[in-house]
Each structure stands twice: as structure tokens, then as C-alpha cells.
Design a protein around this motif. Structure first.
Motif, PDB file in Angstrom:
ATOM      1  N   PRO A 176       0.823  -1.215   0.000  1.00 58.04           N
ATOM      2  CA  PRO A 176       0.000   0.000   0.000  1.00 58.04           C
ATOM      3  C   PRO A 176       0.858   1.268   0.000  1.00 58.04           C
ATOM      4  N   VAL A 177       0.354   2.299  -0.669  1.00 61.62           N
ATOM      5  CA  VAL A 177       0.992   3.614  -0.667  1.00 61.62           C
ATOM      6  C   VAL A 177       0.150   4.520   0.225  1.00 61.62           C
ATOM      7  N   VAL A 178       0.779   5.096   1.236  1.00 62.52           N
ATOM      8  CA  VAL A 178       0.050   5.860   2.250  1.00 62.52           C
ATOM      9  C   VAL A 178       0.616   7.271   2.351  1.00 62.52           C
ATOM     10  N   ASP A 179      -0.267   8.241   2.420  1.00 55.65           N
ATOM     11  CA  ASP A 179       0.124   9.641   2.607  1.00 55.65           C
ATOM     12  C   ASP A 179      -0.646  10.180   3.801  1.00 55.65           C
ATOM     13  N   ASP A 180       0.068  10.467   4.883  1.00 51.87           N
ATOM     14  CA  ASP A 180      -0.558  10.962   6.114  1.00 51.87           C
ATOM     15  C   ASP A 180      -1.655  10.003   6.580  1.00 51.87           C
ATOM     16  N   LYS A 181      -1.311   8.722   6.625  1.00 54.28           N
ATOM     17  CA  LYS A 181      -2.188   7.635   7.068  1.00 54.28           C
ATOM     18  C   LYS A 181      -3.323   7.309   6.093  1.00 54.28           C
ATOM     19  N   LYS A 182      -3.472   8.107   5.025  1.00 53.70           N
ATOM     20  CA  LYS A 182      -4.528   7.866   4.053  1.00 53.70           C
ATOM     21  C   LYS A 182      -4.027   6.918   2.965  1.00 53.70           C
ATOM     22  N   LEU A 183      -4.849   5.950   2.623  1.00 56.75           N
ATOM     23  CA  LEU A 183      -4.517   5.025   1.544  1.00 56.75           C
ATOM     24  C   LEU A 183      -4.741   5.736   0.217  1.00 56.75           C
ATOM     25  N   VAL A 184      -3.659   5.964  -0.543  1.00 60.44           N
ATOM     26  CA  VAL A 184      -3.769   6.708  -1.805  1.00 60.44           C
ATOM     27  C   VAL A 184      -3.469   5.842  -3.026  1.00 60.44           C
ATOM     28  N   GLY A 185      -2.963   4.627  -2.816  1.00 61.66           N
ATOM     29  CA  GLY A 185      -2.661   3.789  -3.964  1.00 61.66           C
ATOM     30  C   GLY A 185      -2.128   2.438  -3.552  1.00 61.66           C
ATOM     31  N   MET A 186      -1.863   1.614  -4.558  1.00 61.07           N
ATOM     32  CA  MET A 186      -1.342   0.279  -4.327  1.00 61.07           C
ATOM     33  C   MET A 186      -0.355  -0.060  -5.437  1.00 61.07           C
ATOM     34  N   ILE A 187       0.760  -0.670  -5.061  1.00 63.26           N
ATOM     35  CA  ILE A 187       1.770  -1.088  -6.036  1.00 63.26           C
ATOM     36  C   ILE A 187       1.846  -2.601  -6.014  1.00 63.26           C
ATOM     37  N   SER A 188       1.698  -3.204  -7.182  1.00 64.59           N
ATOM     38  CA  SER A 188       1.760  -4.654  -7.293  1.00 64.59           C
ATOM     39  C   SER A 188       3.124  -5.085  -7.801  1.00 64.59           C
ATOM     40  N   ARG A 189       3.358  -6.366  -7.740  1.00 58.07           N
ATOM     41  CA  ARG A 189       4.612  -6.908  -8.265  1.00 58.07           C
ATOM     42  C   ARG A 189       4.708  -6.657  -9.768  1.00 58.07           C
ATOM     43  N   ALA A 190       3.573  -6.725 -10.473  1.00 54.08           N
ATOM     44  CA  ALA A 190       3.564  -6.453 -11.914  1.00 54.08           C
ATOM     45  C   ALA A 190       3.957  -5.007 -12.200  1.00 54.08           C
ATOM     46  N   ASP A 191       3.489  -4.071 -11.362  1.00 53.71           N
ATOM     47  CA  ASP A 191       3.882  -2.666 -11.524  1.00 53.71           C
ATOM     48  C   ASP A 191       5.390  -2.518 -11.411  1.00 53.71           C
ATOM     49  N   MET A 192       5.982  -3.209 -10.440  1.00 53.55           N
ATOM     50  CA  MET A 192       7.425  -3.128 -10.242  1.00 53.55           C
ATOM     51  C   MET A 192       8.192  -3.707 -11.421  1.00 53.55           C
ATOM     52  N   ILE A 193       7.724  -4.847 -11.917  1.00 54.22           N
ATOM     53  CA  ILE A 193       8.424  -5.483 -13.036  1.00 54.22           C
ATOM     54  C   ILE A 193       8.409  -4.565 -14.250  1.00 54.22           C
ATOM     55  N   ALA A 194       7.261  -3.944 -14.526  1.00 55.99           N
ATOM     56  CA  ALA A 194       7.157  -3.048 -15.671  1.00 55.99           C
ATOM     57  C   ALA A 194       8.082  -1.836 -15.527  1.00 55.99           C
ATOM     58  N   ALA A 195       8.132  -1.263 -14.315  1.00 55.92           N
ATOM     59  CA  ALA A 195       8.974  -0.083 -14.090  1.00 55.92           C
ATOM     60  C   ALA A 195      10.451  -0.426 -14.191  1.00 55.92           C
ATOM     61  N   LEU A 196      10.853  -1.527 -13.580  1.00 59.67           N
ATOM     62  CA  LEU A 196      12.263  -1.921 -13.633  1.00 59.67           C
ATOM     63  C   LEU A 196      12.675  -2.305 -15.048  1.00 59.67           C
ATOM     64  N   ASN A 197      11.755  -2.920 -15.793  1.00 59.00           N
ATOM     65  CA  ASN A 197      12.060  -3.247 -17.187  1.00 59.00           C
ATOM     66  C   ASN A 197      12.295  -1.973 -17.996  1.00 59.00           C
ATOM     67  N   GLN A 198      11.499  -0.935 -17.726  1.00 57.09           N
ATOM     68  CA  GLN A 198      11.674   0.341 -18.416  1.00 57.09           C
ATOM     69  C   GLN A 198      13.016   0.968 -18.060  1.00 57.09           C
ATOM     70  N   GLN A 199      13.430   0.856 -16.802  1.00 56.58           N
ATOM     71  CA  GLN A 199      14.717   1.405 -16.392  1.00 56.58           C
ATOM     72  C   GLN A 199      15.872   0.664 -17.069  1.00 56.58           C
TER      73      GLN A 199
END
Length: 373
Positions: A342-365
Motif C-alpha cells: 500500500p501507498v500511504v500519505d498521512d495515514k490515508k490510503l492513496v494507492g497500491m503497487i503490485s509486483r507487476a507494476d514493479m516489473i514493468a517499471a524496472l524493465n523500463q529502467q
């Protein structure tokens, strides 16, 4: 007036040792104070009729247990077994060698050899061996009972206080074995970087012991390499790759409703939120296996009936901030097999990052790095 350079040679004599912040130094001192006070008081209650109800080497042990609990020399095995071996050897030498100088010298020498042979090296144990020889009439009258009280009693009591105090501060003591629990193979990060066998090979070539475990040494090297790798590539932050539309569970909704959501979206875990001043604050996570365990308990008539998500959720959640670099997430996805963070900003849930999101980002890098080379 002497110049600073004229005293530069003094640095050769000083240890290359990290100086902790004043707060941590005070906590180490407070821990030793509590440990020695409580263990000595309990020893006095148990052995008040004896003059030798506490021994000085425990002060040296407290330095290790409370100041550097991560040291291999400070582990419970070293504390208890090392002190016991030293006491046994010391009493034996005191009984069979009339000359005290020869007795305590031989006792310390033999204790070192036996402690190193049993992987129980504990520096204060050398003083335990000397105490067994030079402790005076009170110790001499105890004979081999000196091994059990005060040595073993003092060691166990001080160790118990150290375990409770260090864990209260969030420190892992004793140090758990850090292994790949799934297979005997190296972890995914180790496979493409430094492996345990590499560390072992280097350490085997050393002719002296290092006051650090192989795993701690490996962990430091890997983290340093991770920081170096972060400098070499352009970075995404968590806000760049997270999914803002998050499917979540309400803390007070029925568990049966949560199970229906799991069936619909085919996910293994979901974040749990609660409304606080109109905003959804993250309060925990619920995994599918938590629901399965709930079904098992529900079948037991003696078990308490749990109806709401908050009653079976896990309140301990690993979270990240929107502007945090995604490289910080790699250890969780790779080493700890997380599926979502989970991605949290001031205790508020603002998003979620999955393993697929990470793979796509690292592949782009990786693609961007290949374009620049």
C-alpha cells in the motif's frame, strides 16, 4: 601550540566503530542498569545466605548484551555455555593446581580453547575462570556448585532481562538465523549479486575471528550495493507507478462480504480501511488465508465467533510513501515475496503497487540504461 596533524597517529589506536546517537547510548546504559539490578536482586533472593550470590564478570557480559546485542559473542549460547565452561575449568584448576597464578592462567587458556571449539566464545567468561580461582573462601566453599550458582543463575537471569529489554526496543535478540526458508538455494537477490558462499570463502581465508556474523556482513554489503545501484539509474517514485483506484475492505464489514470480494477479483490479500474524518485510513490487511483460518475456528464450537473484518485482519502493515523511490520496494517483492504494497500519505490510503507494476517499471529502467550505453 600543537597542530592537529601531530596527533593524527592517535586515530591508529582508535577502533573503527560507529558512535550511536546519545538517545541510543542512554538506552544501552539503562538496559545494563535494569539487567544487572533485576538479575542481581533475583540472585540475592535465591542465594541470600551465600556471600557469592553475584559475580563481577556479569558487568562485562551486560556490555555485550545491551550495547552490542547483534554481536556473535553476545548470543545466549555464548553467554550461558561460555560462562559455564569457564566456571567448570576454573573450579577444576583451583582444586588441582596449588599455585594460584598458574591455576588462573591455565584456566583462562583452556577456557578459550574449549569455548572456541564449542562456538561459545564469550569474552567475560575469561573473568569467570579467574573468579573461580581468586574468588576467595566463599567461592572455594562452593566447589563445583559455583558452576550452577551463581554463574549459571546469574547468566540465565541476565540473559532473560536482555531478551525482554532488547525486544521491547525493537531489536532482534537473540539474532535469528537468516536463511532462504523456501529452498537451500540463495535468495533471488543473492543469485545475481553476492552469495553466502562468496562471503564464506573470503572469511575462511581470514586468520582471525571477526566480531560480526556472516549474514550481517552479507546484509551490509548487499545494502551498500543497492544504494550504489540506485545512483546509477534514473528513478521512478511510488506515485509514478501506483494504482490510484484501490479495491479495499472496510474494517467493520462482515467477513462473508470480504470473501465475496476475494472471489470476484481473484486477489490473495486486500487492504483494510476505516473512515476517519471523511478519509480512508489504512488500518490493516486481510489475506485470503486469514479467512480460511477463520473458517477453521468457526467450525469449533468452543471458539469465539468473529463476524467483522477488523477482528481477523493483520494490523501490522508495510507501507511506502508516494515520493519514495521504487528501489526501496525491491527487497519486499524479491526477498519477502510480497504481492502488493500500500501507498500511504498521512495515514490515508492513496494507492497500491503490485509486483507487476514493479516489473514493468524496472524493465523500463533497464531499457533506458541500454539506450544510454
Amino acid at each position: 601550540m600543537f597542530r592537529v596533524k601531530e596527533f593524527a597517529w592517535i586515530n591508529i589506536l582508535k577502533p573503527n566503530f560507529k558512535i550511536l546517537p546519545i538517545k541510543d547510548r542512554l538506552l544501552c546504559g539503562i538496559g545494563a542498569l535494569l539487567g544487572l539490578s533485576l538479575s542481581s536482586f533475583m540472585s540475592w533472593l535465591a542465594l541470600g545466605h551465600l556471600n557469592a550470590w553475584y559475580i563481577a564478570p556479569m558487568g562485562a557480559s551486560s556490555v555485550l548484551l545491551f550495547a552490542i546485542p547483534a554481536s556473535p559473542l553476545a548470543q545466549p549460547w555464548n553467554m550461558v555455555v561460555g560462562n559455564s565452561i569457564a566456571a567448570l575449568i576454573g573450579v577444576t584448576c583451583a582444586l588441582w593446581i596449588p599455585n594460584q597464578t598458574e591455576a588462573f592462567s591455565i584456566a583462562v587458556a583452556l577456557a578459550i580453547v574449549l569455548m572456541m571449539s564449542t562456538d561459545s566464545l564469550h569474552p567475560p567468561s575469561g573473568a569467570v575462570a579467574i573468579t573461580a580461582v581468586l574468588g576467595g573462601k566463599a567461592v572455594q566453599d562452593l566447589g563445583y556448585a559455583f558452576l550452577f550458582y551463581p554463574v549459571l543463575l546469574n547468566s540465565v537471569l541476565l540473559m532473560v532481562v536482555a531478551i525482554l529489554y532488547n525486544r521491547l526496543l525493537g531489536k532482534q535478540y537473540p539474532q535469528p538465523p537468516q536463511l532462504n526458508t523456501r529452498t537451500a538455494d540463495p535468495t533471488p537477490t543473492q543469485k545475481v549479486s553476492i552469495q553466502p558462499a562468496d562471503i564464506q570463502q573470503v572469511l575462511e581465508a581470514q586468520s582471525q575471528l571477526l566480531d560480526i556474523s556472516e549474514y550481517d556482513l552479507q546484509k551490509i554489503i548487499l545494502e551498500a550495493q543497492h544504494l550504489a545501484n540506485r545512483r546509477s539509474i534514473s528513478q521512478f517514485c511510488c506515485a509514478d507507478i501506483m494504482s490510484a483506484q484501490v479495491i479495499s475492505l472496510c474494517a467493520d464489514e462482515p467477513i462473508q462480504t470480504a470473501l465475496d470480494k476475494f472471489k470476484q477479483i481473484n486477489l490473495m490479500s486486500l487492504p483494510v480501511v476505516a473512515k476517519v474524518e471523511g478519509a480512508e485510513h489504512l488500518v490493516g490487511t486481510l489475506a485470503l488465508y486469514d479467512v480460511v483460518e477463520w473458517f477453521k475456528r468457526a467450525a469449533d464450537p468452543k471458539a469465539t465467533w468473529e463476524e467483522h473484518v477488523y477482528q481477523i485482519m493483520n494490523p501490522q502493515v508495510v507501507t511506502v510513501k508516494p515520493q519514495q523511490p521504487i528501489q526501496d520496494l525491491v527487497p519486499y517483492f524479491v526477498e519477502r515475496s510480497f504481492n502488493y504494497i500500500p501507498v500511504v500519505d498521512d495515514k490515508k490510503l492513496v494507492g497500491m503497487i503490485s509486483r507487476a507494476d514493479m516489473i514493468a517499471a524496472l524493465n523500463q529502467q533497464i531499457y533506458q540504461m541500454q539506450k544510454t550505453t
